[in-house]
Design an enzyme around this catalytic site. Structure first.
Site, PDB file in Angstrom:
ATOM      1  N   THR A 146      10.419  -5.585  -8.988  1.00  6.36           N
ATOM      2  CA  THR A 146      11.040  -5.428  -7.666  1.00  6.36           C
ATOM      3  C   THR A 146      10.245  -6.285  -6.675  1.00  6.36           C
ATOM      4  O   THR A 146      10.486  -7.482  -6.567  1.00  6.36           O
ATOM      5  CB  THR A 146      11.087  -3.947  -7.238  1.00  6.36           C
ATOM      6  OG1 THR A 146       9.795  -3.349  -7.409  1.00  6.36           O
ATOM      7  CG2 THR A 146      12.110  -3.172  -8.059  1.00  6.36           C
ATOM      8  N   LYS A 173       5.793  -2.327 -14.428  1.00  6.65           N
ATOM      9  CA  LYS A 173       6.133  -2.915 -13.138  1.00  6.65           C
ATOM     10  C   LYS A 173       5.669  -1.964 -12.048  1.00  6.65           C
ATOM     11  O   LYS A 173       5.507  -0.763 -12.253  1.00  6.65           O
ATOM     12  CB  LYS A 173       7.641  -3.169 -13.018  1.00  6.65           C
ATOM     13  CG  LYS A 173       8.541  -1.962 -13.000  1.00  6.65           C
ATOM     14  CD  LYS A 173       8.642  -1.192 -11.692  1.00  6.65           C
ATOM     15  CE  LYS A 173       8.997  -2.106 -10.540  1.00  6.65           C
ATOM     16  NZ  LYS A 173       8.985  -1.302  -9.246  1.00  6.65           N
ATOM     17  N   THR A 184       6.143   3.226  -7.094  1.00  4.60           N
ATOM     18  CA  THR A 184       7.228   3.259  -8.032  1.00  4.60           C
ATOM     19  C   THR A 184       6.789   2.412  -9.208  1.00  4.60           C
ATOM     20  O   THR A 184       6.605   1.237  -9.058  1.00  4.60           O
ATOM     21  CB  THR A 184       8.504   2.697  -7.403  1.00  4.60           C
ATOM     22  OG1 THR A 184       9.529   2.867  -8.198  1.00  4.60           O
ATOM     23  CG2 THR A 184       8.395   1.430  -6.753  1.00  4.60           C
ATOM     24  N   GLU A 263       1.422  -4.426  -3.055  1.00  8.02           N
ATOM     25  CA  GLU A 263       2.191  -5.117  -2.012  1.00  8.02           C
ATOM     26  C   GLU A 263       1.268  -5.633  -0.909  1.00  8.02           C
ATOM     27  O   GLU A 263       0.540  -4.864  -0.279  1.00  8.02           O
ATOM     28  CB  GLU A 263       3.242  -4.179  -1.430  1.00  8.02           C
ATOM     29  CG  GLU A 263       4.390  -3.936  -2.392  1.00  8.02           C
ATOM     30  CD  GLU A 263       5.408  -2.932  -1.891  1.00  8.02           C
ATOM     31  OE1 GLU A 263       6.512  -2.933  -2.440  1.00  8.02           O
ATOM     32  OE2 GLU A 263       5.102  -2.157  -0.969  1.00  8.02           O
ATOM     33  N   ASN A 393       7.051  -3.686   3.724  1.00  8.65           N
ATOM     34  CA  ASN A 393       7.709  -2.379   3.749  1.00  8.65           C
ATOM     35  C   ASN A 393       8.525  -2.145   5.014  1.00  8.65           C
ATOM     36  O   ASN A 393       9.457  -1.341   5.010  1.00  8.65           O
ATOM     37  CB  ASN A 393       6.661  -1.274   3.531  1.00  8.65           C
ATOM     38  CG  ASN A 393       6.261  -1.198   2.080  1.00  8.65           C
ATOM     39  OD1 ASN A 393       6.964  -0.645   1.261  1.00  8.65           O
ATOM     40  ND2 ASN A 393       5.124  -1.799   1.766  1.00  8.65           N
ATOM     41  N   THR A 398      16.117  -3.951   5.086  1.00 11.27           N
ATOM     42  CA  THR A 398      16.844  -4.589   6.198  1.00 11.27           C
ATOM     43  C   THR A 398      16.806  -6.101   6.097  1.00 11.27           C
ATOM     44  O   THR A 398      16.008  -6.659   5.363  1.00 11.27           O
ATOM     45  CB  THR A 398      16.248  -4.164   7.555  1.00 11.27           C
ATOM     46  OG1 THR A 398      14.863  -4.488   7.561  1.00 11.27           O
ATOM     47  CG2 THR A 398      16.439  -2.698   7.780  1.00 11.27           C
TER      48      THR A 398
END
Length: 398
Positions: A146, A173, A184, A263, A393, A398
């Site tokens: 992702t 992942k 996740t 991230e 994030n 969006t």
């Protein structure tokens, strides 16, 4: 034990494939008629695929896994359950497996229905590409990404105490929404060990507790976390302590990849706690430090702020004595003790502070904490908290 190529396909008889379209991907892994076990998220909001896979694995057997990225199929009600079961049914019919022998996993945005027209096409493509090869494992690992920036796979061959050889391979992942208690992330492990589902459950839980449950990126626990192990028994060899060591090594390497790909991460952090009274204390202290937003931001800013480290140990609830705690920082090139049995070494004008500041500029940093109270040890894995984490994030849907 030696590292080998092939990921999940390092194990004879395992087929894999992956197919992607824009932000969506589907991986299919086939390990026919395998004994299996799994560990899942402890979040009370549980995604449809987790429920489906829990049901499938109740009989201790699996033959295939179908996993999609781009959509978590979570908080989607009965429609989500129907869509997840449809994924399993499609794979089962094509490969002539019972639908209950197919596990389902999903990862991505929560609260949106699966785009089944896209997912079905990707499943078809993946089923057509199934093969046993290193490339097939990589394709599967890439299909479940992702916000990951690189695919994650690892495999080993190890010799058991009786001289027999077994193989273990895994893909995973995850780069955000990662916290202890199956933080996740998805992980799929294959092996040729000959073991019952009960033996696999015991081995997997021990490995997960020491690895996947010790990684923290941002402290948010996902709704979809799943680790599945499938054993096809082709080696005819039985589980022993060498297999357990190899399984934990595979899981630890995959865990390190998760932390390094956090991230927005610019640095990898490994927190080792030694001389704790109990294993539980060692793990809780290590997780407290690796979870601390203040430690993570200090890491990003290359600030050797030992006070934040000691404070995190203090609020973790473990047995400790500030008069005897020691803290060291280490990189591949250097090691410095910044606190020595309660005495601060790294203060203005000292070589220790200079060394500590240089270490904190490195990409891979170890924080070593000696509590001086016992013989238990644990290691946790994490990363820094950067500006990019907020950006990624803030813009996720969006």
């Amino acid at each position: 034990m030696k590292t080998i190529e092939g990921g999940i396909c390092a194990v004879e008889g395992v087929l894999a494939s992956g197919s992607c379209e824009n932000e969506y991907g589907v991986a299919v892994i086939v390990c026919e008629d395998s004994n299996a076990s799994a560990v899942f998220t402890s979040n009370k909001v549980v995604a449809a695929p987790v429920i489906i896979t829990k049901e499938a694995i109740e009989n201790g057997k699996l033959s295939a896994i179908v996993a999609n990225s781009g959509n978590a199929n979570c908080f989607t009600g009965e429609k989500g359950m129907d869509n997840g079961r449809s994924m399993a049914s499609k794979v089962g019919k094509k490969l002539d497996f019972k639908v209950n022998d197919v596990a389902v996993s999903s990862t991505g945005v929560i609260g949106r229905e699966l785009p089944m027209n896209i997912i079905n096409c990707l499943i078809d493509n993946a089923l057509e590409g199934l093969e046993n090869s290193p490339k097939a494992s990589t394709n599967a690992a890439e299909a479940i990404m992702t916000t990951d920036t690189f695919s994650k796979e690892f495999s080993v061959e190890t010799k058991l105490k009786n001289g027999e050889k077994v193989r273990i391979g895994g893909i995973t992942k995850g780069s955000g929404m990662i916290a202890p208690n199956m933080g996740t992330m998805l992980a799929f492990i294959t092996t040729d060990i000959d073991a019952t589902s009960q033996e696999l459950e015991k081995a997997l839980k021990k490995a997960v507790d020491a690895t996947f449950n010790m990684v923290v990126v941002d402290g948010d626990e996902s709704t979809n976390d799943t680790v599945v192990i499938m054993a096809n028994g082709r080696s005819k060899a039985n589980i022993d302590e060498n297999f357990q060591e190899a399984l934990e090594y595979v899981c630890s390497q995959l865990t390190r990849m998760l932390a390094k790909d956090g991230e927005g991460a610019t640095k990898f952090m490994e927190v080792e706690v030694n001389e704790a009274s109990t294993t539980k204390d060692a793990r809780n202290a290590a997780k407290a430090v690796v979870s601390s937003s203040l430690v993570k931001t200090a890491l990003f800013g290359a600030d050797p702020n030992w006070g934040r480290i000691v404070a995190a140990v203090g609020y973790s609830g473990v047995e400790m004595d500030e008069r005897i705690i020691s803290v060291s920082l280490a990189s591949n090139q250097n090691n410095v003790k910044i606190v020595d049995q309660g005495v601060v070494n790294a203060f203005e004008g000292t070589k220790e502070l200079e060394d500590a500041e240089n270490i904190m500029k490195e990409k891979d940093i170890r924080i070593i904490i000696d509590l001086g109270l016992g013989n238990s040890t644990a290691t946790a894995f994490g990363c820094d908290l950067s500006y990019d984490y907020v950006r990624i994030n803030a813009e996720y849907t969006t």
